[in-house]
Design a protein around this motif. Structure first.
Motif, PDB file in Angstrom:
ATOM      1  N   LEU A 124      -6.866   2.496   6.530  1.00  0.00           N
ATOM      2  CA  LEU A 124      -7.551   1.198   6.547  1.00  0.00           C
ATOM      3  C   LEU A 124      -8.565   1.144   7.678  1.00  0.00           C
ATOM      4  O   LEU A 124      -9.672   0.626   7.521  1.00  0.00           O
ATOM      5  CB  LEU A 124      -6.539   0.056   6.683  1.00  0.00           C
ATOM      6  CG  LEU A 124      -5.682  -0.221   5.448  1.00  0.00           C
ATOM      7  CD1 LEU A 124      -4.731  -1.369   5.716  1.00  0.00           C
ATOM      8  CD2 LEU A 124      -6.543  -0.519   4.236  1.00  0.00           C
TER       9      LEU A 124
ATOM     10  N   HIS B  74      -2.431  -4.468  -4.657  1.00  0.00           N
ATOM     11  CA  HIS B  74      -1.458  -5.518  -4.957  1.00  0.00           C
ATOM     12  C   HIS B  74      -1.051  -6.204  -3.659  1.00  0.00           C
ATOM     13  O   HIS B  74      -0.249  -7.114  -3.671  1.00  0.00           O
ATOM     14  CB  HIS B  74      -0.238  -4.902  -5.630  1.00  0.00           C
ATOM     15  CG  HIS B  74       0.540  -4.027  -4.705  1.00  0.00           C
ATOM     16  ND1 HIS B  74       0.199  -2.726  -4.460  1.00  0.00           N
ATOM     17  CD2 HIS B  74       1.611  -4.291  -3.926  1.00  0.00           C
ATOM     18  CE1 HIS B  74       1.029  -2.208  -3.573  1.00  0.00           C
ATOM     19  NE2 HIS B  74       1.883  -3.131  -3.224  1.00  0.00           N
ATOM     20  N   ASP B  75      -1.609  -5.737  -2.542  1.00  0.00           N
ATOM     21  CA  ASP B  75      -1.112  -6.132  -1.234  1.00  0.00           C
ATOM     22  C   ASP B  75      -2.108  -7.089  -0.568  1.00  0.00           C
ATOM     23  O   ASP B  75      -3.196  -6.689  -0.165  1.00  0.00           O
ATOM     24  CB  ASP B  75      -0.937  -4.858  -0.394  1.00  0.00           C
ATOM     25  CG  ASP B  75      -0.214  -5.128   0.914  1.00  0.00           C
ATOM     26  OD1 ASP B  75      -0.223  -6.287   1.367  1.00  0.00           O
ATOM     27  OD2 ASP B  75       0.343  -4.183   1.473  1.00  0.00           O
ATOM     28  N   LEU B  76      -1.711  -8.342  -0.435  1.00  0.00           N
ATOM     29  CA  LEU B  76      -2.612  -9.317   0.185  1.00  0.00           C
ATOM     30  C   LEU B  76      -2.896  -8.971   1.637  1.00  0.00           C
ATOM     31  O   LEU B  76      -3.941  -9.343   2.177  1.00  0.00           O
ATOM     32  CB  LEU B  76      -2.008 -10.717   0.082  1.00  0.00           C
ATOM     33  CG  LEU B  76      -2.203 -11.399  -1.276  1.00  0.00           C
ATOM     34  CD1 LEU B  76      -1.363 -12.661  -1.359  1.00  0.00           C
ATOM     35  CD2 LEU B  76      -3.657 -11.732  -1.509  1.00  0.00           C
ATOM     36  N   GLY B  77      -1.975  -8.253   2.276  1.00  0.00           N
ATOM     37  CA  GLY B  77      -2.202  -7.834   3.652  1.00  0.00           C
ATOM     38  C   GLY B  77      -3.412  -6.919   3.743  1.00  0.00           C
ATOM     39  O   GLY B  77      -4.284  -7.088   4.602  1.00  0.00           O
TER      40      GLY B  77
ATOM     41  N   ALA C  69      -6.562  -8.930   3.391  1.00  0.00           N
ATOM     42  CA  ALA C  69      -6.926  -9.672   4.600  1.00  0.00           C
ATOM     43  C   ALA C  69      -7.539  -8.755   5.639  1.00  0.00           C
ATOM     44  O   ALA C  69      -8.406  -9.160   6.412  1.00  0.00           O
ATOM     45  CB  ALA C  69      -5.684 -10.363   5.169  1.00  0.00           C
ATOM     46  N   GLU C  70      -7.111  -7.491   5.653  1.00  0.00           N
ATOM     47  CA  GLU C  70      -7.607  -6.570   6.669  1.00  0.00           C
ATOM     48  C   GLU C  70      -9.034  -6.108   6.424  1.00  0.00           C
ATOM     49  O   GLU C  70      -9.776  -5.898   7.372  1.00  0.00           O
ATOM     50  CB  GLU C  70      -6.689  -5.335   6.738  1.00  0.00           C
ATOM     51  CG  GLU C  70      -5.285  -5.638   7.214  1.00  0.00           C
ATOM     52  CD  GLU C  70      -5.105  -5.396   8.706  1.00  0.00           C
ATOM     53  OE1 GLU C  70      -5.950  -4.740   9.302  1.00  0.00           O
ATOM     54  OE2 GLU C  70      -4.101  -5.888   9.255  1.00  0.00           O
TER      55      GLU C  70
ATOM     56  N   PHE D 265      -7.242 -17.451   2.105  1.00  0.00           N
ATOM     57  CA  PHE D 265      -6.028 -17.540   2.910  1.00  0.00           C
ATOM     58  C   PHE D 265      -5.886 -18.910   3.561  1.00  0.00           C
ATOM     59  O   PHE D 265      -4.780 -19.352   3.846  1.00  0.00           O
ATOM     60  CB  PHE D 265      -6.002 -16.428   3.964  1.00  0.00           C
ATOM     61  CG  PHE D 265      -5.657 -15.086   3.386  1.00  0.00           C
ATOM     62  CD1 PHE D 265      -4.334 -14.673   3.313  1.00  0.00           C
ATOM     63  CD2 PHE D 265      -6.640 -14.256   2.880  1.00  0.00           C
ATOM     64  CE1 PHE D 265      -4.005 -13.439   2.762  1.00  0.00           C
ATOM     65  CE2 PHE D 265      -6.311 -13.026   2.340  1.00  0.00           C
ATOM     66  CZ  PHE D 265      -5.007 -12.616   2.275  1.00  0.00           C
TER      67      PHE D 265
ATOM     68  N   LEU E 208       2.047 -15.452  -4.615  1.00  0.00           N
ATOM     69  CA  LEU E 208       1.833 -14.152  -3.975  1.00  0.00           C
ATOM     70  C   LEU E 208       1.911 -14.282  -2.458  1.00  0.00           C
ATOM     71  O   LEU E 208       2.541 -13.478  -1.777  1.00  0.00           O
ATOM     72  CB  LEU E 208       0.463 -13.585  -4.361  1.00  0.00           C
ATOM     73  CG  LEU E 208       0.308 -12.967  -5.738  1.00  0.00           C
ATOM     74  CD1 LEU E 208      -1.094 -12.403  -5.879  1.00  0.00           C
ATOM     75  CD2 LEU E 208       1.329 -11.864  -5.959  1.00  0.00           C
TER      76      LEU E 208
ATOM     77  N   LEU F 255       5.196 -12.790   0.298  1.00  0.00           N
ATOM     78  CA  LEU F 255       4.973 -11.743   1.290  1.00  0.00           C
ATOM     79  C   LEU F 255       6.132 -11.760   2.262  1.00  0.00           C
ATOM     80  O   LEU F 255       6.418 -12.783   2.878  1.00  0.00           O
ATOM     81  CB  LEU F 255       3.673 -12.003   2.049  1.00  0.00           C
ATOM     82  CG  LEU F 255       2.399 -11.641   1.311  1.00  0.00           C
ATOM     83  CD1 LEU F 255       1.212 -12.157   2.074  1.00  0.00           C
ATOM     84  CD2 LEU F 255       2.309 -10.147   1.147  1.00  0.00           C
ATOM     85  N   PRO F 256       6.818 -10.648   2.419  1.00  0.00           N
ATOM     86  CA  PRO F 256       8.037 -10.684   3.228  1.00  0.00           C
ATOM     87  C   PRO F 256       7.768 -10.976   4.696  1.00  0.00           C
ATOM     88  O   PRO F 256       8.605 -11.534   5.379  1.00  0.00           O
ATOM     89  CB  PRO F 256       8.633  -9.283   3.036  1.00  0.00           C
ATOM     90  CG  PRO F 256       7.523  -8.441   2.514  1.00  0.00           C
ATOM     91  CD  PRO F 256       6.572  -9.347   1.818  1.00  0.00           C
ATOM     92  N   GLY F 257       6.593 -10.657   5.183  1.00  0.00           N
ATOM     93  CA  GLY F 257       6.344 -10.791   6.617  1.00  0.00           C
ATOM     94  C   GLY F 257       6.151 -12.210   7.095  1.00  0.00           C
ATOM     95  O   GLY F 257       6.276 -12.485   8.271  1.00  0.00           O
ATOM     96  N   ARG F 258       5.833 -13.138   6.174  1.00  0.00           N
ATOM     97  CA  ARG F 258       5.371 -14.408   6.699  1.00  0.00           C
ATOM     98  C   ARG F 258       6.351 -15.570   6.515  1.00  0.00           C
ATOM     99  O   ARG F 258       6.054 -16.694   6.887  1.00  0.00           O
ATOM    100  CB  ARG F 258       4.000 -14.758   6.097  1.00  0.00           C
ATOM    101  CG  ARG F 258       4.019 -14.911   4.635  1.00  0.00           C
ATOM    102  CD  ARG F 258       2.649 -14.789   3.993  1.00  0.00           C
ATOM    103  NE  ARG F 258       1.509 -15.206   4.759  1.00  0.00           N
ATOM    104  CZ  ARG F 258       0.944 -16.411   4.689  1.00  0.00           C
ATOM    105  NH1 ARG F 258       1.479 -17.339   3.925  1.00  0.00           N
ATOM    106  NH2 ARG F 258      -0.133 -16.671   5.367  1.00  0.00           N
TER     107      ARG F 258
END
Lengths: 337, 327, 343
Positions: free
Chosen positions: A192, A211-214, A217-218, A241, A252, A256-259
């Protein structure tokens, strides 16, 4: 004038059980120097769309609509002509670097081939370009790497080789299909970072499929959220966001598991994505949507409409006030706090 | 904290490196898992996190005795099962089951899912055949599958449903412990949440203890009470979730935490990122001293000579680093 | 690579050793015990007296214990007959005459010749037949297999499926006899039987005599190879790296030939090597049908006349050929696929 403009793209696969419409009326555009993220789960049609742009679909697929890349109209372009654009005007990076390089050819051979398919240069010049390409993606001792075979490199290195190969002919459009999904977390971070560095150097439009919103965002500027073959929401990354509009996007974001906060049950979207063979009437997300109304379950499906004063578009029957109120619950922490 | 249910002490699991022209002899052993200690308490979830090649999968297989143990011991409910065979091993396997990463590959495509789920009961001869079917249907209901789908084949289910089948198969023997090897990483984001919630519900209702193997700290953040971070066969940091997530002391844990993309564009632009350079070295020739030192952003000269031990403080937070980060 | 080769050769030598043991046991002790056919009796000619048999036994060393006999067989196979054997079996004859009678594989009972000379006199026929047949079937099956993989369900693909079915279900002697009747007998396009030696200056007579039997033999194999080529190519064309090659802008023919074919060829090469090795041991049905005096025909003759050393010699000779073919296959595969060299 956008570099890539897709209008009303419909990609249909003939199968033994009947036609499957993997991409159903998608429109989008990307400018040079911009990164467009396309987010969705498996089967949402994001890969079929990228392969439609590349003209790499099997013969069982038909593509309708318009794909305008610069001065070229790609839909209906004969394959021989399309071939000269592939790898030069438009290049692609695939998900699995382990299987995307030819196992029986050296890295050097594969890079030189990519050069010589589009540039009339000697082998020696092609080699020099290959070395420069590897150096540009921060591969140590690129000269020696040319002699190695893919299996001698790690996954992260192979993905760097794939990226170098895609950029060799200075494409105007780069499509990256889940470029970091198969990689380890720290390797993903390396790739990335490499993509962030490269986007300022190569003045290409980038379509990043994930598939990854993270990941979105990056690295992305614009985002399109796809569900069951359609775009349900499109916005700038900050807007998406800060003020997510579509219930699917909320889902979605929330899953997200992180948030999520400790002790709180993970927000889940019930059920699984519909079959494209037999999609539900109306809004395709309605069967899984907690806020679905009667109007959502009947045709016609909600059209993409502009969200006031944000430049975003969303395809949802909910009224603006409800969307703003509900969406705020799922907005990224900084804005909601 | 309640009684430990499963403990491992100094667990070492290796693969042979063979050389020779006709007769292959073992010239070395790669220590995929190198002296790992762990304790799992009743009703808790222990997460083991690390990237490919860190030995987490070998560890998981060793814990359920699917791999031979080179050294160290495994104790389950006070009983040493490291070298058990026959009846005691089969009893152990009844109480410690496994969920695999790929629900597609771990189901026989030609076997009806009911039979797949019933197989553990058949193997351990539990109940009469009619009773077994009832038990399977109860388990299906518990994991959110329609019991009427007993006679269907795996390909008729979506990825999330298949993982539910895998979970039903794991709970059917009424185990005490389930070892979950990357339970959600093959699933779509929206489905991951369903499976995480299901695992939590089952833990609460059935009093299960979990060992969750994952490559990514974020995925297990929800589930884990305690976390152990592994690098090249060793545990480099361990502690309660809150300790490891909010105050990582080992630079590798910190890097792992900061490597995961943040789903917040503003934060993503402003935050300080630690991007590790290079790749994980081969476990055949691990680096001297601290195994992480060649990639460590804060390594000192002495790190290449001195191999730090895992020191665990009284509060349970431990790290194997000579120059730990400030809390 | 050298280590790899040494290992394969040593492994092959071990296989040959096991085969010699099996051949010795089967054609020596087991044969005598099960069928009351003593090799010495057979060798001694028609209606021999017991004294004659005893004399032959002593002459051939068959009165020795079995382990000594086996050791002698092995030694002879490796170093050729000793002076002692020469003196015993062909006393008073010249070295050249004696070579006709004695060899590494022993002496034929039926003919006053060594098995070696019999095999070497027949091997060129079988070798020629196998090579011509192999060329024909590869020339048919690779293009057809590849083309039907590129266009699955096309007319060509369906046609080749029919060909495969016909080729596999009709026995060679049936097609062979049909071909002989129509092409050779009725229309006289080909000779009815026989073989001409190969000559560099004019290979035509050689080819002319071989074309019909080789084609019939090749049809059978071609059917199988079309199938394998097709399925291997279909699998390979679905690989990610083939998609990468297309995404680079490579032409379809380049994708097929440079990227897919080499990857798909490994199993084909493996099978080809083994089939060729097997064929070199004799294509019995074809040789008999077309009257070719090859190893297969020799094996049939030897078996009919209970010529034990010749039969055993051919078995052993074919086994060695297969082992050698195996090693060559391994080397070719390792050059085609760099991943194999590691092992």
């Amino acid at each position: 004038m956008a570099l890539l403009t897709v209008k009303n793209l419909r990609t249909t696969f003939r199968t033994d059980d009947g036609p499957v419409c993997a991409v159903d009326g998608v429109s989008l555009s990307v400018d040079a120097g911009q990164v467009l993220g396309i987010v969705g789960e498996s089967g949402c049609g994001k890969s079929a769309m990228s392969l439609s742009i590349m003209g790499l679909l099997p013969t069982s697929a038909t593509v309708e609509g318009s794909i305008q890349l610069g001065e070229h109209q790609l839909v209906g372009m004969p394959n021989s002509e399309l071939r000269t654009l592939r790898g030069s005007e438009v290049a692609m990076i695939f998900q699995d670097p382990m299987t995307s390089l030819n196992p029986v050819m050296t890295i050097g051979w594969q890079l030189e081939e990519a050069v010589r398919l589009h540039q009339k240069v000697s082998r020696r010049e092609a080699r020099a370009l290959a070395v420069a390409g590897l150096a540009a993606v921060a591969i140590p001792s690129p000269e020696e790497r040319l002699k190695t075979y893919p299996h001698e490199l790690s996954g992260g290195m192979r993905q760097r080789v794939m990226i170098a190969m895609a950029l060799l002919n200075r494409p105007r459009l780069l499509i990256a299909d889940e470029p970091t999904t198969a990689l380890d977390v720290t390797t993903q971070a390396q790739i990335l970072e490499l993509m962030r560095d490269l986007r300022s150097e190569v003045d290409a439009a980038i379509v990043l499929i994930t598939h990854d919103l993270g990941v979105v965002a990056e690295v992305c500027d614009e985002v399109a959220v796809m569900y069951a073959g359609r775009i349900v929401e499109r916005a700038s990354v900050d807007e998406l966001f800060a003020r997510p509009q579509h219930p699917y996007t909320w889902g979605l974001l929330a899953s997200l598991p992180g948030r999520n906060r400790a002790g709180e049950r993970l927000h889940q979207i019930v059920g699984s994505p519909p079959s494209l063979m037999n999609p539900p009437a109306g809004c395709r997300f309605a069967p899984r949507c907690a806020m679905a109304m009667d109007v959502c379950r009947a045709d016609p499906a909600p059209a993409l409409t502009e969200v006031a004063a944000s430049g975003a578009v969303v395809a949802c029957h909910l009224d603006a006030a409800t969307r703003a109120r509900e969406g705020a619950r799922f907005a990224s922490s900084e804005d909601s706090a | 904290m309640s009684e430990p249910i499963l403990t491992a002490t100094g667990l070492t699991i290796g693969f042979p490196v063979k050389r020779g022209i006709i007769f292959q002899r073992e010239v070395a052993r790669v220590q995929a898992v190198d002296g790992v200690d762990l304790t799992l308490h009743q009703g808790e979830t222990l997460a083991i996190v690390g990237e490919s090649g860190c030995g987490k999968t070998t560890l998981a297989r060793g814990l359920v005795r699917l791999r031979d143990i080179d050294a160290g011991s495994i104790t389950f409910m006070g009983e040493d099962i490291t070298r058990q065979r026959g009846r005691p091993l089969s009893d152990f396997r009844r109480q410690v089951t496994m969920i695999f990463q790929d629900p597609i590959a771990s189901l026989d495509p030609r076997m009806r899912i009911g039979q797949s789920m019933q197989e553990p009961l058949d193997i351990h001869s539990i109940g009469m055949p009619a009773e077994r079917k009832r038990k399977v249907q109860e388990a299906m209901e518990r994991v959110g599958l329609n019991p009427e789908h007993y006679n269907r084949f795996p390909h008729e289910f979506s990825g999330g449903q298949r993982q539910r089948i895998g979970i039903a198969r794991a709970i059917i023997l009424e185990p005490r412990v389930i070892v979950c090897d990357e339970p959600v990483s093959a699933l779509d984001v929206s489905v991951q949440a369903q499976i995480v919630n299901l695992l939590e519900d089952l833990q609460r209702d059935l009093g299960l203890s979990y060992i969750v193997i994952a490559h990514d700290l974020d995925v297990v953040r929800r589930l884990a009470d305690r976390v152990q971070v592994m690098y090249l066969g060793r545990v480099v940091e361990q502690g309660e979730g809150e300790q490891v997530y909010n105050h990582p002391r080992h630079p590798y844990s910190k890097a792992l935490l900061s490597a995961r993309p943040i789903a917040d564009p503003k934060l993503a632009r402003s935050r300080e990122r630690i991007v590790l350079q290079g790749d994980v070295p081969s476990p055949i020739k691990p680096p001297s001293g601290c195994r992480f030192h060649p990639r460590c952003p804060v390594a000192q000269a002495s790190c290449s000579a001195h191999d730090p031990r895992l020191e665990v403080a009284a509060d349970g937070h431990g790290w194997a680093c000579a120059y730990p980060l400030a809390p | 690579m050298v280590r790899f080769l040494i290992r394969r050769i040593l492994g092959g030598a071990f296989v040959v050793l096991v085969v010699t043991l099996a051949v010795f046991v089967l054609f020596g002790p087991v044969l005598t015990w099960k069928s009351n056919i003593s090799p010495a009796r057979l060798y001694a000619g028609k209606n021999p007296s017991p004294q004659q048999i005893e004399r032959v036994k002593a002459l051939l060393g068959l009165d020795q214990p079995y382990y000594v006999q086996y050791a002698n067989t092995l030694r002879r196979l490796v170093t050729g007959p000793t002076q002692d054997e020469r003196d015993r079996i062909c006393p008073g004859s010249t070295a050249a005459e004696c070579d006709q009678l004695l060899g590494r594989f022993g002496s034929s009972f039926a003919k006053q010749r060594s098995v070696d000379s019999l095999i070497w006199s027949r091997f060129p026929v079988t070798l020629s037949l196998a090579i011509v047949a192999a060329l024909i079937w590869m020339l048919i099956s690779i293009p057809f297999g590849v083309l039907s993989a590129i266009r699955p369900r096309s007319l060509l693909d369906r046609g080749s499926t029919v060909f495969v079915l016909v080729g596999q279900s009709l026995p060679v002697y049936y097609i062979g006899l049909l071909a002989l009747y129509f092409l050779a007998y009725k229309y006289g396009l080909f000779p009815l039987s026989g073989y001409e030696n190969f000559s560099i200056t004019n290979p035509w007579p050689w080819l002319y005599h071989l074309l019909l039997p080789a084609t019939v033999l090749a049809l059978q194999f071609a059917a199988l190879y079309v199938r394998i080529t097709r399925s291997q190519m279909l699998d390979t064309l679905n690989e990610d790296y083939v998609r990468t090659a297309r995404a680079k802008g490579a032409s379809e023919s380049r994708v097929v030939v440079r990227h897919a074919l080499r990857n798909a060829s490994l199993p084909i090469v493996t099978m080809f090597g083994l089939d060729l090795g097997l064929l070199l041991g004799g294509a019995i049905l074809i040789e008999v049908t077309f009257g070719l005096q090859g190893l297969g025909a020799l094996a049939v003759e030897a078996a009919k006349r209970l010529d034990v050393p010749t039969t055993a010699g051919i078995v052993l000779f074919s086994a060695i050929l297969i082992v050698v073919a195996n090693i060559i296959v391994d080397v070719v595969c390792a050059t085609l696929d760099p991943r194999i060299r590691l092992e």
